[in-house]
Design a protein around this motif. Structure first.
Motif, PDB file in Angstrom:
ATOM      1  N   GLU A 110       1.910  21.256  85.119  1.00  0.00           N
ATOM      2  CA  GLU A 110       1.867  20.702  86.214  1.00  0.00           C
ATOM      3  C   GLU A 110       2.908  21.728  87.224  1.00  0.00           C
ATOM      4  OE1 GLU A 110       4.349  17.195  85.551  1.00  0.00           O
ATOM      5  OE2 GLU A 110       2.642  15.941  84.917  1.00  0.00           O
ATOM      6  N   LEU A 111       3.686  22.452  86.575  1.00  0.00           N
ATOM      7  CA  LEU A 111       4.297  23.523  87.111  1.00  0.00           C
ATOM      8  C   LEU A 111       3.474  24.618  87.652  1.00  0.00           C
ATOM      9  CD1 LEU A 111       7.508  23.676  87.854  1.00  0.00           C
ATOM     10  CD2 LEU A 111       7.880  25.172  85.792  1.00  0.00           C
ATOM     11  N   GLN A 112       2.703  25.108  86.918  1.00  0.00           N
ATOM     12  CA  GLN A 112       1.601  25.991  87.379  1.00  0.00           C
ATOM     13  C   GLN A 112       0.684  25.730  88.440  1.00  0.00           C
ATOM     14  OE1 GLN A 112       0.673  29.354  86.715  1.00  0.00           O
ATOM     15  NE2 GLN A 112       2.765  29.285  85.870  1.00  0.00           N
ATOM     16  N   PRO A 130       5.012  36.477  96.961  1.00  0.00           N
ATOM     17  CA  PRO A 130       6.313  36.225  96.618  1.00  0.00           C
ATOM     18  C   PRO A 130       6.826  36.662  95.133  1.00  0.00           C
ATOM     19  CG  PRO A 130       5.006  34.207  96.285  1.00  0.00           C
ATOM     20  CD  PRO A 130       3.989  35.386  97.041  1.00  0.00           C
ATOM     21  N   LYS A 131       7.975  36.967  95.165  1.00  0.00           N
ATOM     22  CA  LYS A 131       8.442  37.164  93.824  1.00  0.00           C
ATOM     23  C   LYS A 131       8.696  36.084  92.775  1.00  0.00           C
ATOM     24  CE  LYS A 131      11.190  41.202  95.635  1.00  0.00           C
ATOM     25  NZ  LYS A 131      12.446  41.805  96.013  1.00  0.00           N
ATOM     26  N   ASP A 132       8.991  36.178  91.587  1.00  0.00           N
ATOM     27  CA  ASP A 132       9.141  35.133  90.932  1.00  0.00           C
ATOM     28  C   ASP A 132      10.399  33.993  91.094  1.00  0.00           C
ATOM     29  OD1 ASP A 132       6.926  35.644  89.573  1.00  0.00           O
ATOM     30  OD2 ASP A 132       7.879  36.592  87.508  1.00  0.00           O
ATOM     31  N   LEU A 133      11.293  35.045  91.579  1.00  0.00           N
ATOM     32  CA  LEU A 133      12.637  34.090  91.751  1.00  0.00           C
ATOM     33  C   LEU A 133      12.456  33.281  93.305  1.00  0.00           C
ATOM     34  CD1 LEU A 133      16.047  33.669  91.658  1.00  0.00           C
ATOM     35  CD2 LEU A 133      16.235  35.589  92.959  1.00  0.00           C
ATOM     36  N   GLU A 134      11.629  33.892  94.146  1.00  0.00           N
ATOM     37  CA  GLU A 134      11.334  33.149  95.361  1.00  0.00           C
ATOM     38  C   GLU A 134      10.498  31.755  94.814  1.00  0.00           C
ATOM     39  OE1 GLU A 134      11.437  36.487  98.530  1.00  0.00           O
ATOM     40  OE2 GLU A 134       9.710  36.334  97.343  1.00  0.00           O
ATOM     41  N   ILE A 135       9.493  31.771  94.126  1.00  0.00           N
ATOM     42  CA  ILE A 135       8.741  30.849  93.754  1.00  0.00           C
ATOM     43  C   ILE A 135       9.541  29.826  92.963  1.00  0.00           C
ATOM     44  CG2 ILE A 135       6.703  30.306  92.376  1.00  0.00           C
ATOM     45  CD1 ILE A 135       5.472  32.748  92.779  1.00  0.00           C
ATOM     46  N   ALA A 136      10.340  30.293  91.929  1.00  0.00           N
ATOM     47  CA  ALA A 136      11.211  29.515  91.160  1.00  0.00           C
ATOM     48  C   ALA A 136      12.317  28.569  91.863  1.00  0.00           C
ATOM     49  CB  ALA A 136      12.116  30.155  90.218  1.00  0.00           C
ATOM     50  N   GLN A 137      12.633  29.306  93.034  1.00  0.00           N
ATOM     51  CA  GLN A 137      13.781  28.624  94.094  1.00  0.00           C
ATOM     52  C   GLN A 137      12.996  27.512  94.886  1.00  0.00           C
ATOM     53  OE1 GLN A 137      15.283  31.994  96.151  1.00  0.00           O
ATOM     54  NE2 GLN A 137      17.069  32.132  95.136  1.00  0.00           N
ATOM     55  N   LEU A 139      10.373  25.828  93.946  1.00  0.00           N
ATOM     56  CA  LEU A 139       9.913  24.722  93.099  1.00  0.00           C
ATOM     57  C   LEU A 139      11.431  24.099  92.394  1.00  0.00           C
ATOM     58  CD1 LEU A 139       7.477  26.465  90.824  1.00  0.00           C
ATOM     59  CD2 LEU A 139       6.762  24.592  92.569  1.00  0.00           C
ATOM     60  N   ASP A 140      12.535  24.666  92.972  1.00  0.00           N
ATOM     61  CA  ASP A 140      13.566  24.042  92.144  1.00  0.00           C
ATOM     62  C   ASP A 140      13.943  24.027  90.667  1.00  0.00           C
ATOM     63  OD1 ASP A 140      16.173  22.856  92.544  1.00  0.00           O
ATOM     64  OD2 ASP A 140      15.569  20.859  92.570  1.00  0.00           O
ATOM     65  N   VAL A 141      13.324  25.056  89.843  1.00  0.00           N
ATOM     66  CA  VAL A 141      13.348  25.308  88.895  1.00  0.00           C
ATOM     67  C   VAL A 141      14.203  26.625  88.508  1.00  0.00           C
ATOM     68  CG1 VAL A 141      11.416  23.852  88.218  1.00  0.00           C
ATOM     69  CG2 VAL A 141      11.258  26.372  88.404  1.00  0.00           C
ATOM     70  N   SER A 142      14.588  26.780  87.021  1.00  0.00           N
ATOM     71  CA  SER A 142      15.184  28.174  86.926  1.00  0.00           C
ATOM     72  C   SER A 142      14.228  29.371  86.912  1.00  0.00           C
ATOM     73  CB  SER A 142      15.831  28.037  85.441  1.00  0.00           C
ATOM     74  OG  SER A 142      14.892  27.983  84.596  1.00  0.00           O
ATOM     75  N   LEU A 143      14.462  30.330  86.881  1.00  0.00           N
ATOM     76  CA  LEU A 143      13.725  31.619  86.845  1.00  0.00           C
ATOM     77  C   LEU A 143      13.036  31.733  85.457  1.00  0.00           C
ATOM     78  CD1 LEU A 143      12.425  34.296  88.068  1.00  0.00           C
ATOM     79  CD2 LEU A 143      14.413  35.250  87.408  1.00  0.00           C
ATOM     80  N   SER A 144      13.998  31.404  84.348  1.00  0.00           N
ATOM     81  CA  SER A 144      13.459  31.577  83.015  1.00  0.00           C
ATOM     82  C   SER A 144      12.178  30.587  82.717  1.00  0.00           C
ATOM     83  CB  SER A 144      14.413  31.342  82.089  1.00  0.00           C
ATOM     84  OG  SER A 144      15.051  30.064  82.179  1.00  0.00           O
ATOM     85  N   GLU A 148       8.319  31.322  81.846  1.00  0.00           N
ATOM     86  CA  GLU A 148       7.970  30.724  80.555  1.00  0.00           C
ATOM     87  C   GLU A 148       6.660  29.970  80.866  1.00  0.00           C
ATOM     88  OE1 GLU A 148      10.890  28.493  78.870  1.00  0.00           O
ATOM     89  OE2 GLU A 148      11.873  30.162  77.954  1.00  0.00           O
ATOM     90  N   SER A 149       6.591  29.146  81.892  1.00  0.00           N
ATOM     91  CA  SER A 149       5.347  28.420  82.207  1.00  0.00           C
ATOM     92  C   SER A 149       4.362  29.595  82.609  1.00  0.00           C
ATOM     93  CB  SER A 149       5.455  27.596  83.356  1.00  0.00           C
ATOM     94  OG  SER A 149       5.834  28.131  84.517  1.00  0.00           O
ATOM     95  N   LYS A 150       4.604  30.572  83.433  1.00  0.00           N
ATOM     96  CA  LYS A 150       3.580  31.442  83.660  1.00  0.00           C
ATOM     97  C   LYS A 150       2.882  32.144  82.578  1.00  0.00           C
ATOM     98  CE  LYS A 150       4.789  35.288  86.117  1.00  0.00           C
ATOM     99  NZ  LYS A 150       4.962  36.189  87.351  1.00  0.00           N
ATOM    100  N   LEU A 151       3.940  32.429  81.582  1.00  0.00           N
ATOM    101  CA  LEU A 151       3.455  33.210  80.539  1.00  0.00           C
ATOM    102  C   LEU A 151       2.549  32.603  79.686  1.00  0.00           C
ATOM    103  CD1 LEU A 151       3.478  35.789  78.699  1.00  0.00           C
ATOM    104  CD2 LEU A 151       5.647  34.944  77.742  1.00  0.00           C
TER     105      LEU A 151
END
Length: 260
Positions: A110-112, A130-137, A139-144, A148-151
């Motif tokens: 779902e996150l992906q 966008p950078k990973d940090l910008e996408i994480a922010q 989505l309101d989830v942590s960068l890690s 992990e979901s992307k990997l």
């Protein structure tokens, strides 16, 4: 050389005995005589993948046993040539089956899906990916967690057969190297069919068999074959026709097994 000849002779004696009266005791003797063949193939395959040699050797013995079960010593084929595709094929089956599909948790799936939409939206608004940090922010989830979901999603994406799955000192192993070797499967099938045909030919009357082999295998003209055996070309044709009919009768059980 004499020792090798003696071992081959002993091996054929055991194969003949097993063919007529299968038993675990005889089979195990044949396996012991062919340990070197399994080890040689296991060493070769182990240099092309990351699997331990010992595991490949154990799997190879399963292929050797399959070859023993299916070998017909009356067909005049060397057992080692017959067994190699079975041994190597069993190892490649093992390598292929270990490459199991990665199961991704629903949360990450779902996150992906959400991340893909956010990435497209941010690309438009930022004018760049966008950078990973910008996408994480966004989505309101942590960068890690995002990484992990992307990997996990990347690991689940089908790979090219040329993708490298292991590195060796002097070579690399691709995904295609770990898949079932269809070339060896084909050779194995052709060898079995050749044995069946040769066995059927051996049951024909000598001149009839010779005429069929000369015309179809050696491509000698029927007129020349007739001169060699001292008969008319018409007689050669009749012999061949009768011989082919006998071959079809002899091969019917094999053909029925293939069709079933």
């Amino acid at each position: 050389m004499a020792d090798q000849s003696s071992v081959r002779s002993r091996g054929m004696e055991l194969l003949i005995a097993y063919h007529h009266n299968p038993s675990i005791q005889i089979r195990n003797q044949i396996v012991r005589l062919n340990v070197g063949l399994v080890r040689k193939i296991a060493h070769r395959v182990s240099h092309q993948c990351a699997e331990p040699y010992e595991d490949l050797e154990q799997i190879g013995y399963l292929g050797l046993i399959r070859a023993i079960e299916r070998f017909d010593p009356t067909q005049g084929c060397a057992f080692s040539s017959f067994a190699v595709p079975y041994i190597r094929g069993e190892m490649l089956h093992f390598l292929r089956d270990k490459a199991s599909t990665v199961r991704i948790p629903r949360r990450w799936r779902e996150l992906q899906a959400q991340g893909q939409k956010v990435r497209e939206s941010l690309t438009v608004s930022l004018g760049r990916p966008p950078k990973d940090l910008e996408i994480a922010q966004a989505l309101d989830v942590s960068l890690s967690e995002w990484r992990e979901s992307k990997l996990a999603h990347q690991n689940r994406t089908p790979l090219s057969l040329d993708a490298t799955v292991a590195h060796q000192v002097d070579s690399t192993v691709t995904l295609g190297d770990t898949l079932l070797d269809t070339h060896y499967q084909t050779l194995q099938s052709l060898e079995e069919e050749r044995q069946q045909l040769q066995g059927a030919l051996n049951n024909l009357e000598e001149k009839t068999r010779w005429a069929i082999e000369s015309v179809f295998f050696q491509e000698i003209p029927r007129k020349e074959v007739a001169q060699q055996i001292g008969v008319s070309p018409m007689t050669v044709t009749r012999r061949i026709k009768r011989g082919l009919g006998e071959l079809m009768t002899l091969l019917k059980p094999s053909l029925a097994q293939v069709e079933s």
